[in-house]
Design a protein around this motif. Structure first.
Motif, PDB file in Angstrom:
ATOM      1  N   GLU A  35       0.798  -1.219   0.000  1.00 42.03           N
ATOM      2  CA  GLU A  35       0.000   0.000   0.000  1.00 42.03           C
ATOM      3  C   GLU A  35       0.834   1.274   0.000  1.00 42.03           C
ATOM      4  O   GLU A  35       0.422   2.303  -0.543  1.00 42.03           O
ATOM      5  N   GLN A  36       2.039   1.239   0.582  1.00 43.73           N
ATOM      6  CA  GLN A  36       2.779   2.480   0.802  1.00 43.73           C
ATOM      7  C   GLN A  36       4.139   2.538   0.102  1.00 43.73           C
ATOM      8  O   GLN A  36       4.763   3.592   0.065  1.00 43.73           O
ATOM      9  N   SER A  37       4.602   1.416  -0.443  1.00 44.37           N
ATOM     10  CA  SER A  37       5.930   1.394  -1.038  1.00 44.37           C
ATOM     11  C   SER A  37       5.821   1.271  -2.559  1.00 44.37           C
ATOM     12  O   SER A  37       4.733   1.330  -3.133  1.00 44.37           O
ATOM     13  N   SER A  38       6.971   1.119  -3.225  1.00 42.24           N
ATOM     14  CA  SER A  38       7.037   0.837  -4.655  1.00 42.24           C
ATOM     15  C   SER A  38       7.918  -0.392  -4.838  1.00 42.24           C
ATOM     16  O   SER A  38       8.628  -0.811  -3.920  1.00 42.24           O
ATOM     17  N   PHE A  39       7.879  -0.975  -6.033  1.00 39.43           N
ATOM     18  CA  PHE A  39       8.707  -2.149  -6.279  1.00 39.43           C
ATOM     19  C   PHE A  39      10.179  -1.823  -6.087  1.00 39.43           C
ATOM     20  O   PHE A  39      10.909  -2.579  -5.438  1.00 39.43           O
ATOM     21  N   GLU A  40      10.633  -0.693  -6.619  1.00 37.25           N
ATOM     22  CA  GLU A  40      12.046  -0.333  -6.487  1.00 37.25           C
ATOM     23  C   GLU A  40      12.445  -0.160  -5.020  1.00 37.25           C
ATOM     24  O   GLU A  40      13.521  -0.604  -4.601  1.00 37.25           O
ATOM     25  N   GLU A  41      11.584   0.461  -4.240  1.00 40.15           N
ATOM     26  CA  GLU A  41      11.879   0.662  -2.824  1.00 40.15           C
ATOM     27  C   GLU A  41      11.924  -0.679  -2.085  1.00 40.15           C
ATOM     28  O   GLU A  41      12.783  -0.897  -1.222  1.00 40.15           O
ATOM     29  N   THR A  42      11.013  -1.586  -2.439  1.00 38.55           N
ATOM     30  CA  THR A  42      10.997  -2.905  -1.810  1.00 38.55           C
ATOM     31  C   THR A  42      12.238  -3.707  -2.181  1.00 38.55           C
ATOM     32  O   THR A  42      12.796  -4.430  -1.345  1.00 38.55           O
ATOM     33  N   VAL A  43      12.675  -3.614  -3.428  1.00 48.80           N
ATOM     34  CA  VAL A  43      13.904  -4.300  -3.850  1.00 48.80           C
ATOM     35  C   VAL A  43      15.093  -3.802  -3.033  1.00 48.80           C
ATOM     36  O   VAL A  43      15.919  -4.598  -2.560  1.00 48.80           O
ATOM     37  N   TRP A  44      15.195  -2.479  -2.866  1.00 49.88           N
ATOM     38  CA  TRP A  44      16.290  -1.928  -2.061  1.00 49.88           C
ATOM     39  C   TRP A  44      16.226  -2.468  -0.629  1.00 49.88           C
ATOM     40  O   TRP A  44      17.243  -2.822  -0.032  1.00 49.88           O
ATOM     41  N   LEU A  45      15.021  -2.523  -0.079  1.00 45.38           N
ATOM     42  CA  LEU A  45      14.839  -3.053   1.274  1.00 45.38           C
ATOM     43  C   LEU A  45      15.332  -4.497   1.370  1.00 45.38           C
ATOM     44  O   LEU A  45      16.051  -4.863   2.302  1.00 45.38           O
ATOM     45  N   LEU A  46      14.945  -5.325   0.415  1.00 47.13           N
ATOM     46  CA  LEU A  46      15.348  -6.734   0.427  1.00 47.13           C
ATOM     47  C   LEU A  46      16.855  -6.888   0.297  1.00 47.13           C
ATOM     48  O   LEU A  46      17.470  -7.719   0.976  1.00 47.13           O
ATOM     49  N   LEU A  47      17.464  -6.078  -0.559  1.00 50.68           N
ATOM     50  CA  LEU A  47      18.900  -6.206  -0.812  1.00 50.68           C
ATOM     51  C   LEU A  47      19.746  -5.630   0.318  1.00 50.68           C
ATOM     52  O   LEU A  47      20.838  -6.150   0.606  1.00 50.68           O
ATOM     53  N   ASN A  48      19.266  -4.589   0.968  1.00 52.47           N
ATOM     54  CA  ASN A  48      20.107  -3.852   1.909  1.00 52.47           C
ATOM     55  C   ASN A  48      19.629  -3.873   3.353  1.00 52.47           C
ATOM     56  O   ASN A  48      20.340  -3.396   4.240  1.00 52.47           O
ATOM     57  N   GLY A  49      18.435  -4.386   3.587  1.00 59.38           N
ATOM     58  CA  GLY A  49      17.979  -4.545   4.962  1.00 59.38           C
ATOM     59  C   GLY A  49      17.301  -3.344   5.572  1.00 59.38           C
ATOM     60  O   GLY A  49      16.882  -3.392   6.738  1.00 59.38           O
ATOM     61  N   GLU A  50      17.171  -2.264   4.840  1.00 59.04           N
ATOM     62  CA  GLU A  50      16.503  -1.071   5.357  1.00 59.04           C
ATOM     63  C   GLU A  50      15.910  -0.279   4.205  1.00 59.04           C
ATOM     64  O   GLU A  50      16.343  -0.409   3.046  1.00 59.04           O
ATOM     65  N   ALA A  94      16.185   7.508  -5.427  1.00 62.81           N
ATOM     66  CA  ALA A  94      16.270   8.122  -6.754  1.00 62.81           C
ATOM     67  C   ALA A  94      17.482   7.604  -7.520  1.00 62.81           C
ATOM     68  O   ALA A  94      17.407   7.307  -8.715  1.00 62.81           O
ATOM     69  N   ALA A  95      18.611   7.485  -6.828  1.00 62.22           N
ATOM     70  CA  ALA A  95      19.828   6.979  -7.474  1.00 62.22           C
ATOM     71  C   ALA A  95      19.659   5.518  -7.888  1.00 62.22           C
ATOM     72  O   ALA A  95      20.116   5.095  -8.959  1.00 62.22           O
ATOM     73  N   PHE A  96      19.000   4.735  -7.029  1.00 64.26           N
ATOM     74  CA  PHE A  96      18.768   3.328  -7.338  1.00 64.26           C
ATOM     75  C   PHE A  96      17.835   3.189  -8.540  1.00 64.26           C
ATOM     76  O   PHE A  96      18.060   2.349  -9.431  1.00 64.26           O
ATOM     77  N   GLN A  97      16.786   3.996  -8.595  1.00 67.65           N
ATOM     78  CA  GLN A  97      15.861   3.956  -9.728  1.00 67.65           C
ATOM     79  C   GLN A  97      16.574   4.302 -11.026  1.00 67.65           C
ATOM     80  O   GLN A  97      16.348   3.673 -12.067  1.00 67.65           O
TER      81      GLN A  97
END
Length: 332
Positions: free
Chosen positions: A152-167, A175-178
């Protein structure tokens, strides 16, 4: 836990000063060191009390399970979950083996008991801090975040960063990751030509073959660093939607549409599939679906991937083996 298990667990926590190594204990340790080296595929000179689970690349989760099975066969006993948790270092394994074998070896060594786990039923091969799945309670969490909140509150790119980096990333980091993902979307011309040859093949077969070909063109087998794996992973995340959309266009009799330079991951995927910018509702629907399927814990494809990585495959080779599992009915 039976009385023998309790005694063994108690012995495991004794210090070295409290346990005198008898002459026969030296032979036991030598044999155990050879077994550990053989299972991990390393030189026996690297074996020391300080060597621990996951302290070296060779001692990963799959190797640890294999080592426990080998110890069961060597010692002729059942290693319980409680004992397995204790056997996290060479020192602990040496003490355990010495204690058991000196107790058991008063006469002839009993024949080993082998337990066969069909389909790995009841076997745990990993403890993950990335994803928590509780089917009975209907819980799915990524890095401690409930999947409903992420959807509901995140995006796929943000979730990928979370999974890869733990936060979760801050705004500049996201923005840089996107932007990094956008820069890796394009497929090499050779891959597009290959997809043309496979126009009428099953999409999953094309995806598997395309990933293999991308690896052959881009991957350095000699670089086993985490940074290299991360680069390969980001490229695959960015290129797989392009690969799928390219095959869809070609088998539909159309020319593939090049990735858009500014659109989000989900929006760009729909744009390449249909040739026009999608509606906000369609984008949000696909984005939610991508978030929900971003990580699976340990289903069939994830297990195959772990086996491949445990055999020193690179990320492209691992994906090549895992992708076909998603084609079958019993994948989950």
């Amino acid at each position: 836990m039976n009385e023998l298990d309790l005694h063994l667990c108690h012995d495991l926590i004794l210090s070295k000063d409290q346990m005198a190594i008898a002459p026969e204990g030296v032979e036991i340790i030598t044999a155990i060191d050879s077994l550990i080296a053989r299972v991990l595929g390393i030189n026996v000179e690297r074996i020391s009390n300080d060597l621990t689970y996951q302290s070296i690349r060779e001692w990963d989760s799959l190797s640890h399970v294999t080592l426990m099975i080998a110890l069961e066969t060597e010692l002729g006993i059942k290693i319980t979950d409680q004992i397995m948790l204790q056997l996290h270092s060479v020192g602990a394994i040496r003490e355990f083996a010495q204690t058991h074998m000196i107790r058991a070896d008063e006469g002839a060594k009993s024949a080993p008991t082998i337990t066969v786990h069909r389909g790995l039923e009841g076997v745990y091969i990993e403890r993950s801090t990335i994803t928590n799945i509780d089917g009975e309670r209907g819980v799915l969490e990524h890095r401690g975040y409930n999947i409903h909140d992420l959807v509901e509150q995140s995006s796929f790119e943000e979730t990928v960063w979370l999974l890869l980096n733990g936060e979760l990333p801050d705004a500049p980091t996201l923005a840089a990751f996107q932007e990094e993902l956008r820069l890796h979307r394009e497929l090499p011309a050779a891959i597009v030509d290959l997809v043309r040859m496979l126009a009428h093949a099953h999409p999953m077969e094309v995806l598997r073959t395309g990933i293999s070909a991308l690896g052959a063109l881009a991957c350095d087998d000699q670089d086993e660093s985490q940074a290299a794996a991360m680069r390969s992973g980001l490229s695959l995340i960015a290129q797989i939607p392009t690969l799928i959309a390219t095959h869809h266009a070609i088998r539909s009799g159309r020319e593939p549409i090049a990735p858009h330079a500014t659109l989000s991951h989900a929006k760009n995927f729909l744009y390449m599939l249909f040739g026009e910018e999608p509606s906000p509702s369609a984008v949000r629907f696909v984005d939610k679906d991508l978030i929900a399927h971003a990580e699976h814990g340990l289903n069939a494809s994830a297990f195959v991937a772990r086996v491949a990585i445990g055999c020193k495959a690179n990320l492209y080779q691992e994906r090549q083996r895992a992708v076909p599992m998603k084609k079958f009915h019993h994948h989950e």
